[in-house]
Write a protein that holds these residues in place. Structure first.
Motif, PDB file in Angstrom:
ATOM      1  N   GLU A 226       0.852  -1.194   0.000  1.00 55.99           N
ATOM      2  CA  GLU A 226       0.000   0.000   0.000  1.00 55.99           C
ATOM      3  C   GLU A 226       0.886   1.242   0.000  1.00 55.99           C
ATOM      4  O   GLU A 226       1.764   1.383   0.855  1.00 55.99           O
ATOM      5  N   VAL A 227       0.694   2.127  -0.970  1.00 53.79           N
ATOM      6  CA  VAL A 227       1.461   3.373  -1.021  1.00 53.79           C
ATOM      7  C   VAL A 227       1.054   4.224   0.180  1.00 53.79           C
ATOM      8  O   VAL A 227      -0.128   4.374   0.473  1.00 53.79           O
ATOM      9  N   SER A 228       2.020   4.774   0.898  1.00 52.23           N
ATOM     10  CA  SER A 228       1.773   5.581   2.097  1.00 52.23           C
ATOM     11  C   SER A 228       1.005   4.801   3.157  1.00 52.23           C
ATOM     12  O   SER A 228       0.195   5.361   3.889  1.00 52.23           O
ATOM     13  N   GLY A 229       1.235   3.498   3.202  1.00 55.20           N
ATOM     14  CA  GLY A 229       0.581   2.665   4.204  1.00 55.20           C
ATOM     15  C   GLY A 229       1.478   1.505   4.583  1.00 55.20           C
ATOM     16  O   GLY A 229       2.569   1.345   4.038  1.00 55.20           O
ATOM     17  N   ARG A 230       1.004   0.667   5.487  1.00 57.33           N
ATOM     18  CA  ARG A 230       1.823  -0.427   6.004  1.00 57.33           C
ATOM     19  C   ARG A 230       1.342  -1.800   5.591  1.00 57.33           C
ATOM     20  O   ARG A 230       1.907  -2.799   6.020  1.00 57.33           O
TER      21      ARG A 230
END
Length: 199
Positions: A27-31
Motif C-alpha cells: 500500500e502506497v503511504s501505508g503499512r
C-alpha cells in the motif's frame, strides 16, 4: 468505492508451491502488504521489466504493449477489484484518447502489463482488509478485518497442514513466516485463521 494505490515491493520464489512465485504488493503511504501467488512465466515477465532487461525476442506482454501502441491504445491503470475463493480478479482500464474500456485480465498478466505501461495499480479496501498483512514499526502483525468482508469474498481453506495447529500456534507461525519474509506461507496461515473466525 475508494481506490487504494499499490506498488510492487517484492517478488520471490515460492517455498511451498513448485514453479510458483510470491508477488508482494504494498500500500502506497501505508503499512499493508498484499501477497499474490503467480506463475513462473509471469514472474519472469515482471522481473525482466522491473530490471529493465531486454529479451532477445519480445515476450507476450511486450507484444501486447507493441500491439496496443500501434493502435494508439494506452493502459491507464490496473485495478484488482475482487477476491473470490482465494483468486484475485483484475481489469485493465484502457483508452484510445476518445473512449475508455475495461478489459478483464489475470492479476499476474495485468501487473506484467502495468509495469510495461508504467501505469498505477489499485485495489479496494475490502480486499486489503481481508487478504492483506500489515506492518507495525519493523514488525508484521496479523491484519484483523477492518471492514466487513463482502459475502462474495471467501478466503481459501488451507490444505497445507495448518488445520491441525491451535490458533495460538498459528499466530506464532504467522509471525515467524512474516519475519522470514515468507509472504506466501503467511498468506496461507492468515487464510486458515480467517476460516476459523468465520466458522
Amino acid at each position: 468505492m475508494k481506490k487504494i494505490k499499490l506498488d510492487i515491493v517484492g517478488l520471490s520464489y515460492s517455498q511451498t508451491q513448485s514453479g510458483a512465485y510470491a508477488l508482494v504488493l504494498g500500500e502506497v503511504s501505508g503499512r499493508r502488504r498484499l501477497p499474490i501467488i503467480i506463475g513462473s512465466f509471469e514472474a519472469q515477465a515482471i522481473a525482466i521489466e522491473i530490471e529493465k532487461m531486454t529479451p532477445s525476442r519480445p515476450l507476450t506482454h511486450d507484444l501486447f504493449k507493441s500491439f496496443a501502441e500501434a493502435y494508439h491504445i494506452m493502459v491507464q491503470e490496473v485495478i484488482i477489484y475482487n477476491l473470490v475463493d482465494g483468486i484475485f480478479y483484475s481489469k485493465l482500464i484502457c483508452s484510445d484518447g476518445k473512449k475508455s474500456m475495461e478489459i478483464d485480465a489475470r492479476t499476474s498478466d495485468a501487473i506484467a502489463i502495468a509495469v510495461r505501461f508504467d501505469c498505477p495499480i489499485y485495489t479496494y479496501e475490502f480486499i486489503l482488509s481481508s487478504a492483506g498483512i500489515v506492518i507495525e514499526g519493523n514488525d508484521f502483525v496479523y491484519l484483523e478485518n477492518i471492514t466487513e468482508t463482502p459475502e462474495e469474498v471467501n478466503p481459501v481453506t488451507s490444505a497445507s497442514g495448518f488445520s491441525s495447529l491451535s490458533t495460538d500456534e498459528l499466530k506464532t507461525k504467522l509471525q515467524e513466516a512474516i519475519t522470514e519474509e515468507s509472504y506466501e506461507k503467511a498468506a496461507k496461515i492468515r487464510d486458515e485463521l480467517n476460516r476459523r473466525k468465520a466458522s
